[in-house]
Motif scaffolding. Structure first.
Motif, short mmCIF file in Angstrom:
data_model
loop_
_atom_site.label_atom_id
_atom_site.label_comp_id
_atom_site.label_asym_id
_atom_site.label_seq_id
_atom_site.Cartn_x
_atom_site.Cartn_y
_atom_site.Cartn_z
N ASN A 742 0.81 -1.22 0.00
CA ASN A 742 0.00 0.00 0.00
C ASN A 742 0.84 1.27 0.00
N GLY A 743 2.14 1.12 -0.03
CA GLY A 743 3.00 2.29 -0.09
C GLY A 743 3.13 3.04 1.22
N ASN A 744 2.69 2.44 2.33
CA ASN A 744 2.77 3.09 3.64
C ASN A 744 3.91 2.50 4.45
N TYR A 745 4.21 3.19 5.54
CA TYR A 745 5.19 2.68 6.49
C TYR A 745 4.45 1.99 7.63
N ILE A 746 5.00 0.90 8.10
CA ILE A 746 4.47 0.23 9.29
C ILE A 746 5.55 0.26 10.37
N PRO A 747 5.13 0.31 11.64
CA PRO A 747 6.14 0.48 12.71
C PRO A 747 6.84 -0.83 13.05
N LYS A 748 8.11 -0.70 13.45
CA LYS A 748 8.86 -1.81 14.05
C LYS A 748 9.09 -1.44 15.51
N LEU A 749 8.46 -2.19 16.39
CA LEU A 749 8.37 -1.77 17.79
C LEU A 749 9.31 -2.53 18.71
N ASP A 750 10.46 -2.93 18.19
CA ASP A 750 11.47 -3.54 19.06
C ASP A 750 12.04 -2.48 19.99
N GLN A 751 12.54 -2.94 21.14
CA GLN A 751 13.18 -2.00 22.06
C GLN A 751 14.47 -1.46 21.44
N GLN A 752 14.65 -0.15 21.54
CA GLN A 752 15.77 0.52 20.90
C GLN A 752 16.73 1.08 21.94
N ARG A 753 17.98 1.22 21.54
CA ARG A 753 18.99 1.78 22.40
C ARG A 753 18.90 3.30 22.43
N VAL A 754 19.40 3.86 23.51
CA VAL A 754 19.60 5.30 23.59
C VAL A 754 20.97 5.61 23.02
N PHE A 755 21.08 6.74 22.30
CA PHE A 755 22.33 7.12 21.67
C PHE A 755 22.87 8.39 22.28
N ALA A 756 24.18 8.41 22.49
CA ALA A 756 24.91 9.65 22.71
C ALA A 756 25.91 9.73 21.56
N PHE A 757 25.34 9.81 20.33
CA PHE A 757 26.04 9.72 19.06
C PHE A 757 26.47 8.29 18.77
N LEU A 758 26.78 7.54 19.82
CA LEU A 758 27.03 6.11 19.71
C LEU A 758 26.05 5.40 20.63
N PRO A 759 25.75 4.15 20.34
CA PRO A 759 24.70 3.46 21.11
C PRO A 759 25.14 3.17 22.54
N LEU A 760 24.20 3.36 23.46
CA LEU A 760 24.38 2.96 24.85
C LEU A 760 23.56 1.70 25.05
N ARG A 761 22.92 1.55 26.16
CA ARG A 761 22.05 0.39 26.37
C ARG A 761 20.61 0.78 26.07
N ASP A 762 19.73 -0.22 25.99
CA ASP A 762 18.32 0.10 25.81
C ASP A 762 17.65 0.26 27.17
N TYR A 763 16.72 1.18 27.24
CA TYR A 763 15.99 1.48 28.48
C TYR A 763 14.52 1.06 28.39
N GLY A 764 14.15 0.38 27.32
CA GLY A 764 12.77 -0.04 27.15
C GLY A 764 11.97 0.82 26.20
N LEU A 765 12.58 1.83 25.60
CA LEU A 765 11.88 2.69 24.66
C LEU A 765 11.73 1.99 23.31
N LYS A 766 10.64 2.31 22.62
CA LYS A 766 10.39 1.73 21.31
C LYS A 766 10.93 2.61 20.19
N PHE A 767 11.49 3.73 20.52
CA PHE A 767 12.12 4.60 19.55
C PHE A 767 13.51 5.00 20.06
N ILE A 768 14.33 5.45 19.13
CA ILE A 768 15.71 5.82 19.48
C ILE A 768 15.73 7.27 19.97
N VAL A 769 16.43 7.48 21.05
CA VAL A 769 16.66 8.83 21.57
C VAL A 769 18.13 9.15 21.38
N GLN A 770 18.42 10.29 20.76
CA GLN A 770 19.79 10.74 20.58
C GLN A 770 19.93 12.13 21.18
N ALA A 771 20.94 12.27 22.03
CA ALA A 771 21.25 13.58 22.60
C ALA A 771 22.70 13.56 23.07
#
Length: 1590
Positions: A742-771
């Protein structure tokens, strides 16, 4: 307790003391070392608390100690203080300057971490600081004292620093950590504040090591998280103090003692004075000689001095504390330094001036102040001896300092760590330490390899002192310093990262920070081979500044603080040492390595190496299909693996490290666009390439696969948080998958890591946080205490919520943004899903979403509204039923319908406060209508509402919904009103009415609540009907109406009173219904009839009555031929007849047969013509024998048979009235007299008794009433069967009270009964109490009847007083009141019941105290019962005990018996005849009443051999295993009982009559006799005699 006489406190000296001052110090011990010092001193008493368990010790610490303090009983450590003892005073300006420089930092530490303590100091105006004085001495000791009592310990402890009151003593050798530990005591109310001391020591070390003030401030603010002081806060400083060697300054009385004053009286404290002969130090000269760590020409030393001008520097930028004077460089160090002035062991290097005996610096590594227990205070920092060449006024030499580089514990964030540059300008004459190099650069970026090699050699010589021209002493010293530095770096490289794989991430970080030519795709390549890892990068290449940064720690070429934190530590490259010992770098003409095989300094010491073949490595990753592979690899890093013996660094494990190279790595890198991984071990190649598509979509391809993210970023102004960071950027990335269908995007809801430009550990978020987060020292987790991180976290909810609009504006969602909302909302985290630092992020995001217009209304306008204004899970029927205008009118708020294409989870919808368009919402609408205008909506709307509610309910409806509907009047009735189920049962009429019941019983149906049939006129009538049934409306069937309405109504007394005209109708309706062919009645007819018999009210001639309460009869109108009116007239007896109104109902008038049906129906209920006779079934055992005999059934009945009998209490009642109805008429007056019936009943033996098989006159028997039962219990001669009519029983002459003669007669009958007598102790106590009460009037009669008779009931067993038990009657001479031995035997019986014998078969006890506790006076004083049993009787008691208990259990009781016999022998109660009798009995073989140590019962019969008791353990051990000898066992005896055995019981044993049977073994009495002596016994005795002689 302060009274002298109140000596109630036990001490360890085994004395009783009070808190009176004469006893000196009374305290409890909480320090064993202190206790050893003071325990032998006078006037010191320690409380003795015994041996406490672990729980008691904890209880003492938690609770009892608090009570002690309230009472004034202190712990030892609370009253002991330290008293300083010193020798020789020195100038204190250096230490004062150091403390003054550190105080502003201490102030910020306390202000940030201890607000309460800071507030208290502020309230006092910081007076405490003004009192602080610093005294520097040559030698320092302390001793422990208790000032209040003048108690002093004789021990002295040497220390380097000591705080006493407001004076801080320090020696010249004291290191900063010791000084700051004592300073923390001063600031923290006497308690060392270790974190404060460590912090001050750390910044001091950093300052000495060459950190700039800006770097120090950055560390304090960002790593230590110390806030800036408000402008109104004044900065702490040490006030100018005169030199302590000035004679005009005299310390206070509580100051330290000089060594010569240790034994001086306390009344005359000595002045400081110049005890030592050391010349006072010239402060000005000392300041001028102190080098500045920031002066290029002066190398910093360990001696830290502040000019007094620097004390009041601003708190945000503390001044450098080195003196800025410029000392001339020393041309040659060796010419003025002798071997004697240097200790080569590295621990202490002292500069000694020939002109002075005072050392400039004297420091020892690891020096720490000892506490009171003699243990050193752990600084938790390793100290590096860094030596410098300097020139002082006293001469030349080498000094050393304890410099803490902070590498011993990586628990603290290392921020911009930089070691002080150790230059050798003075030794080799090289100009300009640290100056920039004059390098000829070829081309744009390249450097000539020869010149590059020279630069490396120059760094080795200039920065690390590796110069062949150095002397042996200089070389030896520098080697030590480099070794210390190397060890710290080695610890850093190991501890900084918990995972080996982090070196890959650090290299990626460094590559992203590199500069790239404009015409290349920034690429980083890893090549894994068996021998190591090759890293290629197409950056511009290393510069000289890059090389120098790698040769240092904390120095970095990343000079853009305004961009944030990324890369600012500059220590990432050191992580490669986790996997290699000798990393090589080939870049821009430089070819060098860092080789740890040269020593630990190899971590930062560069060494030139030959060039490598970069082209060969380039071919390893070349792929012909990829035109971008033709790269100019300007930088190559070679990482040869450590030895394979190290299993932690196996090739397999290193291969797994590259799993961290995930595509998401490229998302937030600024420059790097491509990462390659070539694995030569399995010949694989992975290429990850980032592509920014636009609209926030970023693709990262890995081969044929492509991963997609939506990235939203926001720049933040951050200067209000960090002055050196103007802006920073935060981002969120949603992982998506493209749906080609259908030409749409569907979500991938795996737990994602937090980034401080490089990956840290995952905290349970379903999206990536970078700061640009501040990380912990492991660089794997966000620092949760950082204010910067908290600021970034607070901005994430705004970024996430604002990203929704951008996301829904993607081209694929442009036509239907509601689908984009569904995808976006699936990434919203819920409370409880996220942990750690981000655990509060879900709550904040959801809170933000609630208050924002984040969802779409249904419709074509794409209107965005807040979640609280929406309804979800609606249907078209709901929208049609409840238009938005109606909802707003009824609820007063604008609520719309959520777009139908928006799909949310239930948990998220609840969190966003989106209302469910379900049954609860419909009920809210209906509740509002019921309160206002339901009738105006019409029946059709109500029908539609019920239909929608039915469709929503599905398979079931919640109880909460039913409960809400129960109270709403929403059901329209046939009479035009509305009713709720709370008003009563509501019926829905659906069945036909062929018998016209509505007409016949119209009055009843008007009382029913019936639904208006018009409600069911729509097409969805079936759904409405089912919904009404679900909420509790009943189908109108006769059977259901009867059960649910009429049957409860006819049983309700209140209903009967309010509806008197319906009684006949109700009963008639029930009768007619039970005659129909109702299928339910076939099953429930008996139930309905039983309900009518027990609960239904029937109209009688005496009102409404229940058949269960009174008998009801037919009247003459029902054809009853018995006229009872004449019989009962003139009496108070009520004869209940059914009311004739039942016959006047229309249904009976129209049908004569109906009357007979009614009578038959009433007969089924229990209505009779005459008295009511009840059928009773009894078991044969329940019928007295007398009745059976009179019924002549003895011969034809068997045990266990059931007899059907008939009884009529109404007949007894009628008889009682008729029996007294005889009157005599005299002159027109009627007087009652006994009728002939009563006289006949009095004169005939016709009543059965409960005690025998005879018939009795009524006057001989008792009526079983409370007055009789309370005295005689169950065993009195009662009349049977029991009749309830008390009037009749009184008329026929039964006794209803008990007189004394009758009680004695009954008691006599009990005694003479041939059957076993059974009674409860409670009942017998009542009888004896009754007799006792009667003795006040008839004592002589009672005594004559009972004194010599067996009238005392003694139970065979005794448990509960109310339990009926069997027993015997004994005379007063056969029982006794109390005996302690028997009591113990009784207790032993209950504890250890005899083996296999039921409790009811045990022999009974003749002791009365436990049976009749309150009747002692009655039995003992009135009838002469003995207080104690005869002594001879104990023989029988012991025999009984031996059958019930084992010897081990009863041995103590046997001893008590012998003790009582001994007492009787002393008092004369036990005569010689008694002893002879007892001896004779004990010699019988069956009288086994003596327990032995072999756990056997024995007697004194000769067959048991020698029986003796032991008074000699040694002899017992000799004879205990021999045959023919046994020792008496008396259990565990107390010391008093053992004494009694020796002095009294042994006398009984040795009586002439017993001496030959029971003797004792001892060294003085070797002969043991057993009489009578048999040959066997004689042989045994002779054998024993011989053994004793031997």
């Amino acid at each position: 307790m302060e009274e002298k006489e109140m000596t109630i406190l036990p001490t360890v000296q085994d004395k009783w003391v009070s808190l009176h001052q004469s006893f000196g110090l009374v305290c409890w011990c909480d320090d064993e070392e202190l206790k050893k010092e003071f325990q032998n001193l006078k006037n010191v008493n320690f409380l003795c608390l015994g041996n406490l368990t672990t729980e008691e010790k904890q209880l003492f610490q938690d609770k009892v100690s608090a009570l002690f303090r309230r009472l004034g009983i202190s712990s030892l450590s609370e009253v002991v203080t330290r008293e300083a003892i010193y020798d020789g005073l020195s100038d204190s300006s250096c230490k004062t300057s150091l403390v003054s420089w550190a105080l502003p930092y201490a102030q910020r530490f306390i202000y940030s971490n201890h607000q309460n303590e800071y507030s208290q100091l502020k309230l006092s105006g910081f007076k405490k600081l003004n009192c602080l004085k610093i005294v520097v001495v040559e030698k320092l000791f302390y001793r422990n004292v208790v000032k209040r009592f003048g108690i002093e310990s004789s021990k002295r402890y040497e220390c380097s620093c000591l705080l006493q009151d407001n004076i801080l003593y320090a020696t010249l050798k004291s290191n900063p950590i010791s000084l700051f530990t004592e300073l923390s005591r001063f600031l923290a109310a006497g308690i060392p504040e270790s974190p404060l001391a460590k912090f001050l020591d750390l910044i001091t070390t950093m300052k000495e090591s060459g950190f700039t003030e800006k770097q120090l401030e950055s560390h304090v603010t960002n790593v230590q998280n110390l806030t800036l002081l408000p402008n109104e806060e004044s900065q702490w400083s040490v006030s100018s103090m005169p030199s302590p060697v000035d004679d005009k300054i005299t310390p206070t009385a509580n100051s330290g003692l000089s060594l010569v004053d240790v034994n001086s009286p306390k009344s005359t404290p000595k002045k400081y004075g110049n005890v030592s002969k050391t010349k006072p130090v010239d402060t000005d000269k000392m300041r001028s000689s102190m080098p500045s760590p920031v002066d290029d020409k002066i190398t910093p030393t360990a001696s830290l001095g502040l000019s007094l001008d620097d004390v009041n520097t601003p708190q945000s930028t503390p001044k450098k504390y080195g003196n800025a004077s410029k000392t001339k460089p020393v041309d040659k160090m060796s010419q003025d330094v002798t071997k004697d002035s240097i200790e080569s062991n590295g621990e202490r290097i002292i500069e000694q001036s020939p002109a002075s005996t005072t050392p400039s610096v004297m420091l020892e590594e690891g020096e720490a102040l000892k506490d009171q227990s003699g243990t050193g205070i752990d600084t938790q920092f390793s100290e590096m001896q860094i030596g410098f060449i300097r020139q002082s006024d006293h001469g030349k030499g080498i000094v050393s300092s304890d410099v803490n580089a902070g590498f011993s514990s990586i628990n603290t964030e290392i921020d911009e760590l930089s070691l002080g540059t150790v230059t050798t300008q003075q030794a080799n004459g090289v100009k300009g330490s640290g100056q920039s190099y004059d390098i000829a650069v070829k081309g744009k970026y390249s450097i000539n390899e020869e010149e590059a090699a020279k630069i490396i050699e120059n760094i080795r010589r200039e920065e690390f002192g590796l110069d062949p021209a150095f002397s042996a002493i200089e070389e030896n010293f520098l080697k030590k310093q480099n070794a210390r530095l190397g060890r710290a770096l080695q610890r850093l490289s190991v501890d900084l990262y918990s995972q080996d794989s982090h070196f890959l991430l650090e290299l990626i970080q460094n590559a992203d920070d590199n500069m790239y030519p404009c015409d290349v795709e920034p690429t980083l390549t890893f090549i894994l081979q068996e021998t190591g890892v090759i890293v290629l990068n197409n950056e511009q290449g290393f510069s000289v500044e890059n090389i120098k940064a790698l040769c240092d720690v904390g120095d970095s070429t990343k000079k853009e603080p305004s961009a944030g934190y990324i890369g600012k530590k500059g220590i990432g490259f050191k992580s490669v040492f986790r996997v290699t010992d000798a990393p090589e770098i080939h870049s821009n003409g430089f070819h060098f390595k860092f080789d740890t095989s040269e020593g630990e300094i190899g971590y930062v010491l560069p060494t030139n190496v030959p060039p490598c073949d970069i082209n060969m490595f380039s071919k390893m990753v070349s792929v012909h299909s990829d035109p971008t592979d033709e790269k100019d690899w300007n930088t190559c890093i070679m990482l040869p693996f450590k030895s394979k013996k190290n299993e932690d660094l196996s090739v397999e494990k290193l291969s797994s490290m590259f799993f961290d190279l995930r595509p998401s790595l490229l998302l937030f890198l600024h420059r790097l666009k491509c990462i390659k991984f070539r694995n030569l071990l399995d010949d694989s190649l992975i290429v990850m390439r980032k592509e920014a598509v636009g609209n926030g979509i970023v693709n990262v391809s890995t081969g044929k696969d492509k991963l997609t993210w939506f990235v939203e970023s926001r720049k933040l102004k951050s200067s209000h948080i960090r002055e050196d960071v103007e802006t920073t950027e935060i981002s969120v990335a949603l992982t998506l998958e493209y749906d080609s269908s259908n030409g749409n995007y569907i979500p991938k809801l795996d737990q994602q890591r937090v980034f401080a430009f490089l990956p840290l550990r995952d905290y349970g978020l379903k999206f990536i946080v970078q700061a640009d987060f501040v990380l912990t020292s492991s660089r794997e987790e966000v620092n949760k205490d950082s204010p910067w991180n908290k600021f970034l976290l607070s901005e994430l909810p705004n970024l996430f919520v604002s990203a929704e609009q951008s996301f829904c504006s993607l081209p694929c969602f442009k036509e239907n943004p509601a689908k984009g909302v569904s995808v976006f909302m699936s990434f919203v985290p819920l409370v409880g899903e996220v942990d750690g630092f981000f655990s509060q992020l879900p709550r904040k995001i959801i809170s933000k979403l609630r208050n924002s217009k984040c969802l779409l209304l249904e419709g074509d306008n794409n209107e965005w509204v807040p979640p609280s204004n929406l309804l979800r899970n609606w249907t078209e029927e709901t929208r049609s039923l409840l238009p938005e205008s109606l909802i707003k009118e009824l609820l007063g708020v604008g609520v719309g319908y959520l777009n139908k294409d928006t799909v949310l989870t239930d948990s998220l919808a609840q969190a966003l406060h989106i209302e469910e368009c379900g049954p609860k919402f419909l009920i809210r609408i209906m509740s509002s209508l019921c309160a206002s205008s339901l009738k105006s909506m019409g029946l059709s709307w109500i029908s539609s509402w019920l239909n929608v509610l039915f469709l929503m309910s599905g398979n079931g409806i919640q109880a909460e919904v039913i409960s809400s509907l129960y109270q709403l009047r929403f059901i329209p009735l046939v009479d035009g009103t509305y009713a709720s189920l709370q008003d009563g049962q509501i019926w829905l009429h659906t069945d036909p009415d062929p018998d016209h019941r509505f007409e016949a019983f119209g009055k009843l149906y008007t009382k029913l609540l019936v639904v208006n049939p018009a409600l069911l006129s729509d097409s969805h009538a079936e759904n409405v009907t089912q919904m009404l049934y679900k909420v509790g409306v009943q189908r109108l069937s006769e059977h259901e109406v009867l059960k649910k309405h009429f049957l409860p109504a006819i049983s309700n007394e209140i209903y009967m009173r309010e509806n008197t005209g319906l009684i006949t109708e109700l009963l008639s309706f029930i009768m007619f219904h039970l005659e129909t062919s109702c299928h339910e009645c076939l099953v429930e007819k008996e139930y309905i009839l039983s309900q009518l018999r027990n609960y239904a009210f029937i109209s009688t001639n005496h009102g409404y009555k229940r058949l269960a309460d009174v008998p009801i009869h037919f009247s003459k109108e029902f054809g009853n031929l018995i006229d009872m009116s004449k019989l009962v007239s003139g009496t108070d007896m009520n004869w209940f007849e059914i009311d004739k109104s039942y016959l006047e109902h229309a249904v009976y008038k129209s049908s004569p047969a109906a009357t007979s049906k009614l009578k038959k129906f009433l007969q089924e209920l229990g209505v009779t013509d005459f008295v009511k006779i009840m059928k009773v079934e009894k078991c044969v055992e329940e019928i007295p024998h007398t009745i059976l005999k009179n019924m002549m059934l003895d011969d034809c009945i068997s045990p266990g048979a059931t007899i059907t009998d008939y009884d009529s209490q109404e007949l007894w009642h009628l008889l009682s009235h008729v029996s007294s109805k005889s009157f005599c008429s005299t002159n027109g007056q009627y007087k009652p007299f006994k009728s002939c019936v009563i006289r006949i009943l009095h004169s005939v033996q016709w009543l059965a008794s409960s005690m025998d098989d005879q018939l009795h006159f009524p006057s001989e028997l008792f009526h079983n009433c409370e007055a009789v039962y309370g005295v005689l219990g169950d065993n009195a001669p009662y009349c049977i069967p029991k009749v309830k009519n008390v009037k009749l029983l009184n008329d026929i002459g039964l006794k209803n009270t008990v007189h004394l003669d009758e009680a004695l007669t009954v008691l006599e009958a009990w005694r003479r009964s041939k059957k076993p007598f059974r009674a409860s102790i409670s009942q017998m106590s009542k009888l004896y109490t009754y007799i006792w009460n009667e003795m006040s009037n008839s004592k002589q009669k009672i005594v004559e009847n009972l004194h010599s008779q067996a009238f005392i009931f003694v139970p065979c067993s005794f448990g509960s007083t109310n339990e009926v038990v069997s027993g015997l009657f004994l005379s007063p001479t056969e029982v006794y009141w109390h005996d302690s031995i028997v009591s113990s035997m009784e207790q032993a019986k209950s504890t250890h019941p005899q083996f296999g014998q039921p409790a009811t078969q045990r022999p009974f006890s003749k002791m009365l105290c436990n049976v009749y506790a309150g009747l002692q006076y009655f039995f003992v004083n009135e009838f002469g019962v003995a207080e104690n049993p005869p002594l001879r009787s104990y023989l029988q008691l012991l025999l009984q005990l031996s059958t019930e208990s084992s010897p081990s259990q009863a041995s103590k009781t046997v001893f008590l018996v012998f003790q009582k016999w001994s007492d009787g022998l002393d008092s004369g109660v036990l005569s010689s005849d008694d002893v002879d009798y007892m001896k004779k009995i004990m010699e019988e073989k069956e009288m086994k009443i003596l327990p032995t140590v072999k756990n056997k019962w024995v007697s004194l019969h000769q067959s048991f051999g020698l029986i003796c008791w032991c008074d000699d353990e040694e002899l017992r051990k000799e004879f205990m295993n021999l045959n023919g000898i046994d020792f008496l066992r008396f259990g565990e005896l107390t010391d008093l009982e053992k004494q009694m055995l020796q002095t009294k019981v042994s006398v009984l044993f040795q009586r002439r009559t017993l001496a030959k049977s029971v003797t004792f073994i001892s060294s003085t009495n070797p002969f043991c006799y057993c009489i009578p002596v048999t040959p066997k016994c004689l042989a045994t005795s002779l054998f024993i005699h011989c053994c004793v002689d031997l």
